[in-house]
Design a protein around this motif. Structure first.
Motif, PDB file in Angstrom:
ATOM      1  N   ALA A   1       0.816  -1.209   0.000  1.00 51.46           N
ATOM      2  CA  ALA A   1       0.000   0.000   0.000  1.00 51.46           C
ATOM      3  C   ALA A   1       0.854   1.265   0.000  1.00 51.46           C
ATOM      4  CB  ALA A   1      -0.941   0.002   1.210  1.00 51.46           C
ATOM      5  N   GLY A   2       0.184   2.374  -0.287  1.00 55.31           N
ATOM      6  CA  GLY A   2       0.843   3.665  -0.365  1.00 55.31           C
ATOM      7  C   GLY A   2       1.347   4.186   0.962  1.00 55.31           C
ATOM      8  N   ASP A   3       0.851   3.641   2.071  1.00 53.75           N
ATOM      9  CA  ASP A   3       1.349   4.083   3.377  1.00 53.75           C
ATOM     10  C   ASP A   3       2.569   3.286   3.823  1.00 53.75           C
ATOM     11  OD1 ASP A   3       0.277   1.645   4.101  1.00 53.75           O
ATOM     12  OD2 ASP A   3      -0.813   2.406   5.842  1.00 53.75           O
ATOM     13  N   GLY A   4       3.104   2.446   2.935  1.00 57.73           N
ATOM     14  CA  GLY A   4       4.353   1.761   3.215  1.00 57.73           C
ATOM     15  C   GLY A   4       4.227   0.369   3.773  1.00 57.73           C
ATOM     16  N   ARG A   5       3.030  -0.170   3.876  1.00 60.39           N
ATOM     17  CA  ARG A   5       2.867  -1.489   4.488  1.00 60.39           C
ATOM     18  C   ARG A   5       2.903  -2.620   3.472  1.00 60.39           C
ATOM     19  NH1 ARG A   5      -2.557  -1.512   7.541  1.00 60.39           N
ATOM     20  NH2 ARG A   5      -2.030   0.699   7.780  1.00 60.39           N
TER      21      ARG A   5
ATOM     22  N   ALA B   1      -2.186 -12.043   8.497  1.00 56.30           N
ATOM     23  CA  ALA B   1      -1.323 -12.865   9.348  1.00 56.30           C
ATOM     24  C   ALA B   1      -0.032 -12.121   9.678  1.00 56.30           C
ATOM     25  CB  ALA B   1      -1.004 -14.182   8.650  1.00 56.30           C
ATOM     26  N   ILE B   2       0.431 -11.293   8.737  1.00 58.07           N
ATOM     27  CA  ILE B   2       1.664 -10.526   8.912  1.00 58.07           C
ATOM     28  C   ILE B   2       1.438  -9.122   8.364  1.00 58.07           C
ATOM     29  CG2 ILE B   2       4.122 -10.365   8.335  1.00 58.07           C
ATOM     30  CD1 ILE B   2       4.047 -13.394   7.736  1.00 58.07           C
ATOM     31  N   ARG B   3       1.911  -8.142   9.101  1.00 55.77           N
ATOM     32  CA  ARG B   3       1.911  -6.754   8.610  1.00 55.77           C
ATOM     33  C   ARG B   3       3.241  -6.119   8.990  1.00 55.77           C
ATOM     34  NH1 ARG B   3      -1.782  -4.367  11.740  1.00 55.77           N
ATOM     35  NH2 ARG B   3      -3.531  -4.897  10.376  1.00 55.77           N
ATOM     36  N   ILE B   4       3.959  -5.604   8.019  1.00 58.42           N
ATOM     37  CA  ILE B   4       5.216  -4.921   8.314  1.00 58.42           C
ATOM     38  C   ILE B   4       5.331  -3.657   7.472  1.00 58.42           C
ATOM     39  CG2 ILE B   4       6.384  -7.120   8.803  1.00 58.42           C
ATOM     40  CD1 ILE B   4       7.976  -6.594   6.151  1.00 58.42           C
ATOM     41  N   TYR B   5       6.231  -2.785   7.881  1.00 50.71           N
ATOM     42  CA  TYR B   5       6.615  -1.603   7.111  1.00 50.71           C
ATOM     43  C   TYR B   5       8.094  -1.782   6.766  1.00 50.71           C
ATOM     44  CZ  TYR B   5       2.213   0.418   8.615  1.00 50.71           C
ATOM     45  OH  TYR B   5       0.872   0.645   8.833  1.00 50.71           O
ATOM     46  N   PRO B   6       8.402  -2.177   5.527  1.00 53.70           N
ATOM     47  CA  PRO B   6       9.789  -2.505   5.188  1.00 53.70           C
ATOM     48  C   PRO B   6      10.776  -1.354   5.343  1.00 53.70           C
ATOM     49  CG  PRO B   6       8.288  -3.433   3.560  1.00 53.70           C
ATOM     50  CD  PRO B   6       7.476  -2.529   4.435  1.00 53.70           C
ATOM     51  N   GLU B   7      10.291  -0.106   5.254  1.00 58.32           N
ATOM     52  CA  GLU B   7      11.211   1.028   5.331  1.00 58.32           C
ATOM     53  C   GLU B   7      10.806   1.965   6.453  1.00 58.32           C
ATOM     54  OE1 GLU B   7      12.505   2.725   1.490  1.00 58.32           O
ATOM     55  OE2 GLU B   7      11.174   1.252   0.572  1.00 58.32           O
ATOM     56  N   GLU B   8      11.805   2.594   7.062  1.00 62.48           N
ATOM     57  CA  GLU B   8      11.572   3.565   8.121  1.00 62.48           C
ATOM     58  C   GLU B   8      10.934   4.823   7.547  1.00 62.48           C
ATOM     59  OE1 GLU B   8      12.048   3.172  11.429  1.00 62.48           O
ATOM     60  OE2 GLU B   8      12.487   1.088  10.917  1.00 62.48           O
TER      61      GLU B   8
ATOM     62  N   HIS C   1       5.875   6.392   5.970  1.00 64.75           N
ATOM     63  CA  HIS C   1       6.741   5.371   5.399  1.00 64.75           C
ATOM     64  C   HIS C   1       6.701   5.457   3.872  1.00 64.75           C
ATOM     65  CE1 HIS C   1       7.162   3.103   9.233  1.00 64.75           C
ATOM     66  NE2 HIS C   1       5.949   3.568   9.465  1.00 64.75           N
ATOM     67  N   PRO C   2       7.811   5.234   3.185  1.00 60.25           N
ATOM     68  CA  PRO C   2       7.786   5.210   1.720  1.00 60.25           C
ATOM     69  C   PRO C   2       6.814   4.148   1.204  1.00 60.25           C
ATOM     70  CG  PRO C   2      10.050   5.297   2.521  1.00 60.25           C
ATOM     71  CD  PRO C   2       9.176   5.071   3.720  1.00 60.25           C
ATOM     72  N   ALA C   3       6.122   4.489   0.124  1.00 58.95           N
ATOM     73  CA  ALA C   3       5.119   3.585  -0.448  1.00 58.95           C
ATOM     74  C   ALA C   3       5.774   2.296  -0.935  1.00 58.95           C
ATOM     75  CB  ALA C   3       4.413   4.266  -1.614  1.00 58.95           C
ATOM     76  N   GLN C   4       5.084   1.184  -0.719  1.00 59.86           N
ATOM     77  CA  GLN C   4       5.459  -0.104  -1.311  1.00 59.86           C
ATOM     78  C   GLN C   4       4.564  -0.290  -2.537  1.00 59.86           C
ATOM     79  OE1 GLN C   4       8.248  -1.729   0.156  1.00 59.86           O
ATOM     80  NE2 GLN C   4       8.142   0.282   1.143  1.00 59.86           N
ATOM     81  N   THR C   5       5.163  -0.607  -3.674  1.00 61.51           N
ATOM     82  CA  THR C   5       4.454  -0.491  -4.949  1.00 61.51           C
ATOM     83  C   THR C   5       4.229  -1.804  -5.688  1.00 61.51           C
ATOM     84  OG1 THR C   5       6.597  -0.026  -5.973  1.00 61.51           O
ATOM     85  CG2 THR C   5       5.241   1.870  -5.327  1.00 61.51           C
ATOM     86  N   SER C   6       4.969  -2.857  -5.317  1.00 54.96           N
ATOM     87  CA  SER C   6       4.885  -4.100  -6.096  1.00 54.96           C
ATOM     88  C   SER C   6       5.150  -5.287  -5.186  1.00 54.96           C
ATOM     89  CB  SER C   6       5.922  -4.063  -7.232  1.00 54.96           C
ATOM     90  OG  SER C   6       5.753  -5.120  -8.131  1.00 54.96           O
ATOM     91  N   VAL C   7       4.413  -6.383  -5.396  1.00 58.54           N
ATOM     92  CA  VAL C   7       4.600  -7.589  -4.575  1.00 58.54           C
ATOM     93  C   VAL C   7       4.486  -8.816  -5.472  1.00 58.54           C
ATOM     94  CG1 VAL C   7       2.139  -7.682  -3.932  1.00 58.54           C
ATOM     95  CG2 VAL C   7       3.850  -8.821  -2.493  1.00 58.54           C
TER      96      VAL C   7
END
Length: 439
Positions: A347-351, A365-372, A386-392
């Motif tokens: 998501a755009g909030d970095g999760r 089951a798991i939620r993390i924010y890969p970047e500070e 948090h920087p957006a995560q864009t691809s999984v």
């Protein structure tokens, strides 16, 4: 067909050098010291893990262990727009870099080829004049990579070791049927022994196009997307296409997601009429993923903050997934290829969230924010976003998930504490998903 050599000479910018490596591995062989399985096991021993939100029934708290971070000087600050594992050399990950908006296009785009065998530096680099928005490896000829760009281009690169990788062997720039807007997704589709493999693309110009390579590159329009219920002028009638996926059992049927939130079930035999329309999203649909196990199920994610799970026979979503604290766009969603009830979203909030429907329909089951969190250069406030995560993207031959971000990093995580590889046949996997959807 020859597969992409997993260690060939890169052509990095700014005069940087990279090593040339060994020959391709036999994809049918067991785990060797350089295979994904072995590398995953080796790397996990010294990495920090992040735990999940839902108790696990499969040995310990669900968690993600970061194995590698793919980044280098010339990816810093670039947006990861798309990722694809090679279909034969499955330790090779192609990562596309390109902005999602017009403002960032002056810097062009790139495709970098990263390997789990050498996470320190990309094995190859392709510079692209426009931002990369989509990419996919061919299944029948895994040395071919299709790339879609923000300027509407579709290009095919031959990654054989003895060819000039930097120049596409085919591209759409001079074709009359080329897209006029960004190509947001493309996918190789196997049409069977007679027709072979074709490339399909979708664009905000409102067209779903099929590309053939039999005599150069040629294009036919599969569908002109229209807004549901629109009867006014041509411009207002057109619907902007953002994503699509084909049925896993019928290569003539596909689902197309649009900017107005509609999802259409379409047939390659009809370019004027939808077979069905699924309404439920209130914002642009950014990704559609058909279940790799049950052809009647597909996932979608949207700018409306939600992920939805659909049955193709029902016009309304079967389930909606939305963490209560999420108030941002869901950029991407992906199924696990080895467990029918597990999927991931970013998501755009970095999760990054990993859901297991056999455990819970309410919480990941798991939620993390890969970047500070990072500070806003225009503000002196404490960093909060948090920087957006864009691809999984999950791997189909090891228990790992790849995650791309708006800062230019692609991270590889090992999944622990979840039943990622249940000892179930296809019918049991289907029943497991069906039971979760209709419990």
């Amino acid at each position: 067909d020859e597969a992409l050599p997993p260690a060939a000479a890169a052509t990095p910018p700014a005069g940087e050098a990279t090593d040339a490596g060994s020959a391709p591995e036999d994809p049918a062989a067991g785990a060797s010291p350089s295979s994904p399985e072995a590398r995953v096991g080796d790397a996990a021993s010294g990495s920090a893990s992040v735990t999940g939100t839902t108790p696990s029934r499969h040995g310990g708290e669900p968690s993600l262990v970061q194995l590698f971070e793919f980044k280098c000087d010339f990816t810093e600050g670039r947006n990861v727009s798309s990722m694809a594992w090679n279909k034969v050399n499955k330790d090779v990950l192609a990562v596309g870099y390109g902005e999602f908006n017009f403002k960032g296009q002056e810097s062009g785009g790139m495709v970098l080829f990263w390997s789990l065998r050498n996470p320190e530096y990309p094995e190859r680099v392709i510079q692209v004049p426009s931002g990369v928005t989509a990419l996919d490896f061919s299944m029948r000829a895994p040395h071919l990579l299709a790339v879609g760009t923000y300027d509407g281009g579709v290009a095919i690169y031959n990654l054989r070791k003895d060819t000039d990788v930097s120049t596409p062997v085919l591209d759409s720039s001079s074709l009359p049927g080329k897209h006029m807007d960004p190509v947001w997704q493309l996918k190789w589709v196997d049409k069977g022994p007679e027709r072979g493999e074709v490339l399909v693309s979708i664009s905000t110009d409102g067209r779903v196009a099929e590309w053939s390579m039999k005599k150069g590159l040629s294009c036919t329009t599969l569908m002109v997307l229209k807004r549901v219920g629109a009867t006014d002028g041509i411009i207002s009638r057109q619907a902007s296409g953002l994503t699509f996926d084909f049925s896993t059992v019928d290569s003539s049927m596909y689902f197309a997601g649009t900017e107005d939130g509609s999802i259409h079930r379409c047939s390659c035999s009809y370019n004027e009429q939808f077979l069905d329309t699924y309404s439920g999203h209130t914002g642009p649909v950014y990704r559609i993923r058909s279940s790799p196990f049950w052809s009647s199920a597909f996932l979608s994610c949207s700018a409306d903050w939600t992920v939805k799970l659909w049955n193709t026979m029902e016009q309304e979503e079967r389930l909606e997934f939305h963490s209560v604290d999420l108030t941002d766009v869901v950029h991407d969603v992906a199924w696990s290829p080895t467990s029918s009830t597990i999927f991931g979203s970013v998501a755009g909030d970095g999760r990054l969230e990993i859901w297991d429907l056999s455990q819970s329909l309410l919480d990941p089951a798991i939620r993390i924010y890969p970047e500070e969190p990072r500070a806003d250069p225009a503000s002196d406030r404490e960093p909060t976003h948090h920087p957006a995560q864009t691809s999984v993207l999950f791997s189909d031959n090891s228990p790992v998930v790849a995650v791309g971000s708006s800062t230019g990093s692609a991270r590889i995580y090992r999944i622990a504490g979840l039943d990622v590889r249940p000892a179930l046949g296809t019918e049991a996997q289907i029943e497991r998903l069906r039971s979760a959807m209709y419990q």
